[in-house]
Write an enzyme that holds these catalytic residues in place. Structure first.
Site, PDB file in Angstrom:
ATOM      1  N   TRP A 204       9.390   2.884   2.663  1.00  0.00           N
ATOM      2  CA  TRP A 204       8.919   1.631   2.078  1.00  0.00           C
ATOM      3  C   TRP A 204      10.025   0.852   1.368  1.00  0.00           C
ATOM      4  O   TRP A 204       9.781  -0.226   0.868  1.00  0.00           O
ATOM      5  CB  TRP A 204       7.753   1.913   1.122  1.00  0.00           C
TER       6      TRP A 204
ATOM      7  N   CYS B  73       2.007   1.939   7.114  1.00  0.00           N
ATOM      8  CA  CYS B  73       0.627   2.324   7.455  1.00  0.00           C
ATOM      9  C   CYS B  73       0.121   1.744   8.768  1.00  0.00           C
ATOM     10  O   CYS B  73      -0.539   2.439   9.537  1.00  0.00           O
ATOM     11  CB  CYS B  73      -0.319   1.989   6.314  1.00  0.00           C
TER      12      CYS B  73
ATOM     13  N   HIS C 181      -4.432  -1.622   3.362  1.00  0.00           N
ATOM     14  CA  HIS C 181      -4.031  -0.323   3.906  1.00  0.00           C
ATOM     15  C   HIS C 181      -4.737  -0.156   5.245  1.00  0.00           C
ATOM     16  O   HIS C 181      -5.874  -0.603   5.420  1.00  0.00           O
ATOM     17  CB  HIS C 181      -4.394   0.803   2.948  1.00  0.00           C
TER      18      HIS C 181
ATOM     19  N   ASP D 295      -6.538   9.196   8.412  1.00  0.00           N
ATOM     20  CA  ASP D 295      -5.405   8.388   7.969  1.00  0.00           C
ATOM     21  C   ASP D 295      -4.101   9.156   8.155  1.00  0.00           C
ATOM     22  O   ASP D 295      -3.831  10.117   7.440  1.00  0.00           O
ATOM     23  CB  ASP D 295      -5.601   8.026   6.497  1.00  0.00           C
TER      24      ASP D 295
ATOM     25  N   TYR E 211       2.966  -4.221   0.212  1.00  0.00           N
ATOM     26  CA  TYR E 211       1.548  -4.161   0.560  1.00  0.00           C
ATOM     27  C   TYR E 211       0.855  -2.962  -0.068  1.00  0.00           C
ATOM     28  O   TYR E 211      -0.351  -2.934  -0.248  1.00  0.00           O
ATOM     29  CB  TYR E 211       1.357  -4.168   2.083  1.00  0.00           C
TER      30      TYR E 211
END
Length: 680
Positions: free
Chosen positions: A240, A273, A329, A352, A511
């Site tokens: 990230w 994600c 997400h 996920d 985000y």
């Protein structure tokens, strides 16, 4: 008297089987079938061989999968001929061709068989002959299969569609991003099967793992762990912040390139994600599990599992707690029955693959029944409490005074889990599925479910003080590269004048809710007469935000009012997503199979500085031979056009989508697409 047939060769009848099993998009080089449904093979006999006589000639068929096929694990099954096949277990029947030179054999697999690569052998009185190999997949068309879907249009969308939309942005500015799943591209199915074989459960006990591949719940959980590389040799490395040594997540426009890179050289750098989720969707659909990509706006990350997001701030407005709310997400829902939970929990299951928290010691999450999440049944595996909090946690904001005391700023029961979105069936429209995850916010049912989910942990609900109202007003045009003005608006509904100090921040934000540098700040002490409003303007300039924002182009605006005399605090917050420039796409030439077509691409640089390392990338199923094509175009000055002409040669007829991505050093993750109809 011996009835052994002299088999010259076996024809797996790939074309007809592929058509009846909805697997023709994988190509015609090998036999790929779906479980619980008959497929046909033809045994061609050698000249002089005994003829097949129904009722007299008999043989046994043997199917085997995995490195250690065993009868006890259902990875090796032997079955003899019957008058006709049955739909509950492995079975076979045979008929003689009138000429006597061939035998037509119909084989039905068990609707509960493990998926994977199988070998097929015929045993005649101990004499064994290999007939070839086939790949067995889950079957959404078979009523006895755990992934069965009644609707043909939904099967077309969630199993067979190779294109999708992944939603991003904020709940007020939702933007669809095209994605090329490409599950039928050449070699992708083999990579998906390789992914299962790289999973640590297979490495430690191949027999047990292969046997468990009968269960889509098990396979989905394995995929959730293997799409990320945190505990294993999984596909994607999450990142990230620092993207050196890899591909920025915003550059990907399809799954095929990532999966091929992984198959060749291990974990691929980098993913976030939406990339993790899109990959999971590709692999699930390739294996036959119906799957959709889901975006949750205002997605809570509850670190202490108390179903409350506690945002703690110091008096300067700096956050001092770990809980967070992601602007959005992305994960996946997969369709299957849940015999382990009971039939009321059948249907969509959330999982996920983005590595956030561990589950049973591994970075994976789900599958959790949407019905369990909606009803607050958080004892139902897997990871229901974490996903419940993502869509339905309550939020409490508190400020820590210099005395150490915490004073509540505000609270919300409605800011988490908004506009939960997926692509609509049969179109590129957005479909809101919030109602599938929870009852309407603020409804009696939703509050009852929340209290039930909290296991009687009482949470006092506090409303906002009606006397003073603090809101943030936005500008109309906020395109990346421009300067714009926003306002903190303080309204006084009291009968007396109020004097407050107002702090107004603009900060870059990822985000996932991680705050970056300050890119704007204003402060003023305001006296607001009764019944009136005062505005504090904040100029947000590209010069400040340009170097601070991420490729998600998100800026968080926070306003805080402080009246120290009365210990009154109010807070308002908005996350804005800056508009992106459009990519103009024009095709030169009529798209025909094996004929070159040129895509002319144009984008106007909206930022007031030169863009370096500019490039356009295109990709499309049946258009670019399963691989992205990139044109590097160097530097582009302010307000100048970035232009490229990219030639591609369609390799199959029909409708498809050409996906386009623009990338540069200061402007990334700009995507568009057009529909393309390719003629023969």
């Amino acid at each position: 008297m011996s009835q052994v047939l002299d088999i010259e060769r076996c024809d797996l009848d790939i074309k007809k089987n592929s058509s009846s099993h909805h697997t023709e998009l994988y190509g015609e080089k090998r036999l790929i079938v779906r479980r619980g449904q008959p497929f046909n093979i033809i045994l061609h006999l050698s000249p002089g061989s005994k003829h097949f006589t129904p009722g007299k000639t008999s043989f046994t068929l043997i199917v085997e999968t995995g490195p250690l096929p065993r009868k006890e694990s259902d990875t090796k099954v032997s079955f003899s001929l019957r008058e006709s096949t049955v739909d509950t277990e492995w079975s076979a029947s045979a008929t003689n061709e009138p000429s006597g030179n061939a035998v037509h054999v119909s084989i039905s697999s068990s609707p509960d068989a493990p998926i994977g690569l199988y070998s097929l052998t015929v045993d005649q009185e101990g004499q064994k002959t290999s007939l070839g190999q086939f790949t067995l997949l889950f079957n959404a068309w078979c009523p006895r299969d755990a992934v069965y879907m009644r609707s043909e249009t939904k099967r077309q969308e969630y199993v067979l569609s190779q294109h999708g939309q992944v939603y991003r942005g904020t709940h007020k500015r939702i933007k669809g991003m095209p994605w090329n799943f490409g599950q039928f591209d050449s070699g992708i199915l083999d990579i998906c099967l390789k992914l299962l074989d790289e999973n640590p459960k297979f490495v430690s006990d191949a027999d047990k793992d292969c046997s468990a591949r009968r269960n889509p719940v098990y396979v989905t959980r394995v995929l959730s762990a293997m799409i990320n590389s945190n505990d294993d040799r999984g596909v994607l490395v999450g990142e990230w912040y620092d993207f050196s040594g890899g591909v920025h997540p915003g550059k990907w426009i399809g799954s095929g390139d990532i999966l091929r890179r992984w198959a060749e050289s291990g974990p691929v750098r980098y993913g976030q994600c939406w990339v993790f989720a899109a990959l999971a969707c590709t692999v699930s659909r390739a294996l036959g599990i119906p799957c959709r990509v889901v975006t949750n706006f205002g997605s809570a990350h509850d670190t202490d599992a108390n179903l409350v997001i506690e945002n703690l701030y110091d008096e300067d407005g700096e956050k001092i707690s770990d809980d967070s709310i992601w602007n959005f997400h992305v994960w996946v829902d997969s369709w299957m029955t849940r015999p382990d939970l009971g039939d009321k929990f059948d249907g969509w299951q959330a999982s996920d693959p983005t590595p956030q928290e561990t589950s049973e010691g591994v970075f994976c999450c789900g599958p959790a029944s949407l019905n369990a999440i909606k009803e607050g049944e958080l004892t139902k595996k897997y990871d229901a409490p974490f996903i419940f909090a993502e869509v339905n946690a309550d939020v409490v904001d508190k400020v820590r005074l210099s005395t150490g005391e915490f004073v509540e700023l505000s609270g919300s029961t409605t800011s988490v889990g908004r506009f939960i979105s997926t692509k609509a069936v049969g179109s590129d429209d957005r479909h809101d599925i919030t109602h599938q995850y929870k009852y309407p916010e603020g409804s009696k049912e939703e509050r009852l479910v929340y209290e039930k989910a909290k296991h009687n942990n009482k949470l006092q609900q506090r409303g906002e003080e009606p006397g003073l109202q603090l809101k943030i007003k936005l500008a109309d045009n906020m395109i990346v590269g421009s300067n714009f003005e926003v306002f903190a608006v303080l309204t006084n509904n009291f009968k007396d004048a109020k004097t407050c100090k107002v702090l107004f921040f603009a900060k870059a934000v990822s985000y996932n809710g991680k705050l970056g540098e300050v890119c704007g700040f204003a402060v003023d002490t305001m006296e607001v007469p009764p019944g009136e409003e005062k505005r504090l303007p904040l100029k947000v300039k590209y010069k400040q935000y340009g170097k601070a924002i991420t490729p998600d182009r998100l800026i968080q605006l926070s306003a805080i009012t402080i009246n120290k005399e009365t210990a009154e605090y109010h807070k308002a917050e908005k996350t804005i997503v800056l508009d992106e420039p459009e990519i103009q796409i024009k095709l030169v030439g009529e798209p025909r199979v094996n004929q070159p077509v040129t895509a002319e691409l144009t984008l106007v640089n909206p930022v007031p500085e030169k863009l370096q390392d500019c490039s356009f990338t295109i990709e499309g199923v049946g258009l670019t031979h399963g691989k992205p094509i990139t044109a590097e175009i160097g530097a582009v000055g302010p307000s100048q056009e970035a232009k490229a002409s990219i030639k591609f040669i369609p390799n199959s007829a029909g409708s498809s989508k050409l996906l386009v991505n623009f990338d540069s050093d200061k402007l990334r993750n700009i995507k568009s697409f057009i529909s393309v109809a390719v003629k023969e």
